[in-house]
Scaffold this motif. Structure first.
Motif, PDB file in Angstrom:
ATOM      1  N   GLU A 110       7.257   3.795  -7.683  1.00  0.00           N
ATOM      2  CA  GLU A 110       7.741   3.395  -6.284  1.00  0.00           C
ATOM      3  C   GLU A 110       6.018   4.694  -5.933  1.00  0.00           C
ATOM      4  N   LEU A 111       6.706   5.122  -5.234  1.00  0.00           N
ATOM      5  CA  LEU A 111       6.018   6.427  -4.709  1.00  0.00           C
ATOM      6  C   LEU A 111       4.388   6.300  -5.830  1.00  0.00           C
ATOM      7  N   SER A 112       4.029   6.136  -6.725  1.00  0.00           N
ATOM      8  CA  SER A 112       2.797   6.301  -7.773  1.00  0.00           C
ATOM      9  C   SER A 112       2.372   5.106  -7.427  1.00  0.00           C
ATOM     10  N   ARG A 113       2.534   3.692  -7.487  1.00  0.00           N
ATOM     11  CA  ARG A 113       1.612   2.716  -6.390  1.00  0.00           C
ATOM     12  C   ARG A 113       1.826   2.819  -5.725  1.00  0.00           C
ATOM     13  N   LEU A 114       2.581   3.950  -4.461  1.00  0.00           N
ATOM     14  CA  LEU A 114       2.141   4.002  -2.994  1.00  0.00           C
ATOM     15  C   LEU A 114       0.625   4.790  -2.580  1.00  0.00           C
ATOM     16  N   VAL A 115       0.719   5.564  -3.460  1.00  0.00           N
ATOM     17  CA  VAL A 115      -0.334   6.324  -3.720  1.00  0.00           C
ATOM     18  C   VAL A 115      -1.412   5.663  -3.747  1.00  0.00           C
ATOM     19  N   GLU A 116      -1.852   4.615  -4.670  1.00  0.00           N
ATOM     20  CA  GLU A 116      -2.096   3.924  -5.038  1.00  0.00           C
ATOM     21  C   GLU A 116      -2.713   2.729  -4.488  1.00  0.00           C
ATOM     22  N   GLU A 117      -2.185   2.368  -3.071  1.00  0.00           N
ATOM     23  CA  GLU A 117      -2.131   0.838  -2.771  1.00  0.00           C
ATOM     24  C   GLU A 117      -3.114   1.532  -1.767  1.00  0.00           C
ATOM     25  N   LEU A 118      -2.320   2.592  -0.872  1.00  0.00           N
ATOM     26  CA  LEU A 118      -3.723   3.784  -0.056  1.00  0.00           C
ATOM     27  C   LEU A 118      -4.564   3.869  -0.373  1.00  0.00           C
TER      28      LEU A 118
END
Length: 493
Positions: free
Chosen positions: A354-362
């Motif tokens: 989830e943290l990796s997805r958040l970083v990629e999303e932002l």
């Protein structure tokens, strides 16, 4: 022997027949009553039925006919399709809730209370469950309002053994009642902290499962977050109440809430900087000045909200680290150290994804500070959890998992941290995380050098003549650093 078996089977068959006949007679009697009177009569029947059973058996059996009476005359789900269900109006429903409150408060035997509460509100996987959960939400909300501790204790047991899907629904009802509908009613919910710590622990676990920060709608309201942080900061052991008072079995029930809210709280602390940043991303304007102005104003308001929330998450993160440090002692007391983890590795995998997805999303360029804060909190949580035995995994398990995350010095230090313990500690379980202060063990021992002979004593020399004094040299500006000197440390990537 064969005759005894036949007599026992016949006696059981006769009892079942008598029970069915009694249930049938009671049902026909209840059909002639009004809805509220019938519901009261069912409660009275449950009390007599289970009080009698508990005298003969420690674990009473709940018959199908009893469940059907509850569903038909309390939750008003008709047994037959052609029968029109009796409905309680709002006043009658309030009266029934008051009757339930009074009954559970006055019942002195906890075992009877628990079995009746379970019979009334345990989901059965049928169409009566919606009515069942609606009534449960209203009863627990009323118990919070008037501080009925026996009901809160029964609700805590229900939250512990019921599937998480239903627990989340109950948590949402309470949040809506005390955080959304009536302003300042959160103060009423705060008061149960000292009345029923067990319910508070289960409530926090259900709330962290509800608000998983996956979307903007699943970010906890400010009042709720502040209340939970205050609870935990005042007494960190609150989060361990269920764990400390529950016998640990080999296989925990599937789908139920966890024994502690630690996984959810770690997720809140780690993901909150980026989740709130995502929540206040500026919307794309169509080029008009008004839209740009509104967009900038919205971003400003969002930044203000984030600034007010992040100190709470910092305070919560400190409390979580303190709890993880306490876990080691309690695991040792229960003889579970090294063989039972309160933080599951699967949850760590999910958190990193989830943290990796958040970083990629932002946009990484716009979230450098938030990303650094999230990764620092992740590294600290992993380090303390592994050192205390709350997380049973090795750094070798974490390295490939965390390789997808942006570089972070603290996380890199934790993942490449101290080496394994020496041979005398071989009895420790696999995956044990050694203490952070363990000295390096990969260097060979230095050989012992032979002693050198003593040097001869030198003769004393005559004193030298005094030098003439020189005039003071002009002062030069101090050089505080060498600009051409390269820093020798290079982080491991």
């Amino acid at each position: 022997m064969e005759q005894q078996t036949q007599r026992r089977t016949k006696r059981k068959s006769d009892n079942n027949k008598y029970s069915k006949d009694a249930m049938s007679d009671m049902r026909h009697s209840l059909l002639r009553r009004d809805a509220l009177s019938a519901a009261k009569e069912v409660l009275y029947h449950l009390d007599i039925y289970f009080s009698s059973q508990l005298q003969n058996a420690s674990v009473p059996s709940v018959e199908k006919g009893t469940i059907e009476l509850v569903e038909e005359f309390i939750f008003h789900v008709p047994k037959e399709r052609n029968v029109q269900p009796k409905r309680l109006n709002s006043l009658q429903e309030l009266q029934l809730l008051e009757i339930m409150c009074s009954y559970f408060q006055e019942q002195s035997k906890d075992a009877v209370r628990q079995i009746i509460f379970s019979t009334l509100f345990s989901p059965q996987g049928n169409k009566a469950d919606d009515s069942r959960l609606a009534m449960l939400g209203k009863l627990v909300s009323m118990a919070v309002a008037v501080c009925r501790v026996p009901i809160l204790e029964c609700a805590a047991s229900w939250l512990q053994r019921t599937h998480a899907v239903y627990c989340v629904r109950l948590a949402r009802v309470l949040v809506d009642d005390y955080c959304s509908l009536v302003p300042m009613s959160i103060q009423t919910l705060k008061q149960i902290f000292s009345a029923s710590p067990r319910f508070c622990c289960q409530f926090i676990t259900a709330v962290t499962a509800l608000y998983d920060l996956s979307t903007d709608d699943l970010i906890p309201p400010h009042d709720l977050l502040e209340m939970i942080v205050d609870w935990i900061f005042e007494d960190p052991r609150l989060t361990l109440v269920t764990f400390l008072n529950t016998p640990i079995v080999a296989n925990l029930p599937l789908g139920c809430l966890e024994l502690t809210p630690l996984s959810g709280l770690v997720r809140w602390c780690v993901e909150s900087p980026l989740s709130y940043k995502r929540n206040r991303k500026p919307s794309l304007s169509n080029g008009h000045g008004a839209s740009s102005k509104l967009s900038s104003e919205g971003v400003g308001e969002g930044e203000g909200e984030v600034d007010s929330q992040q100190p709470l998450y910092s305070k919560l993160h400190l409390s979580v680290l303190q709890i993880l440090m306490m876990v080691q002692v309690h695991l040792a007391e229960k003889d579970l150290y090294g063989c039972f983890g309160l933080l599951m590795f699967e949850h760590v995998v999910q958190l990193v994804e989830e943290l990796s997805r958040l970083v990629e999303e932002l946009n990484p360029l716009n979230t450098a500070r938030e990303t650094e804060l999230s990764l620092d909190r992740l590294a600290q949580s992993l380090q303390v959890a592994m050192a205390s035995g709350a997380l049973l995994c090795s750094r070798e398990d974490l390295r490939p998992l965390c390789s997808r995350l942006p570089h972070n010095n603290l996380l890199q230090l934790v993942l490449s941290g101290p080496v394994q313990q020496p041979a005398p500690h071989a009895a420790l379980p696999p995956g044990f995380y050694p203490h952070i202060h363990t000295p390096p063990l990969s260097y060979p021992a230095l050989p012992v050098h032979p002693a050198h002979p003593a040097l001869p004593v030198h003769p004393t020399h005559s004193a030298l003549p005094a030098h003439p004094t020189h005039s003071a040299h002009p002062t030069h500006p101090a050089q505080t650093f060498l600009p051409g000197m390269a820093f020798p440390f290079r982080p491991i990537r």
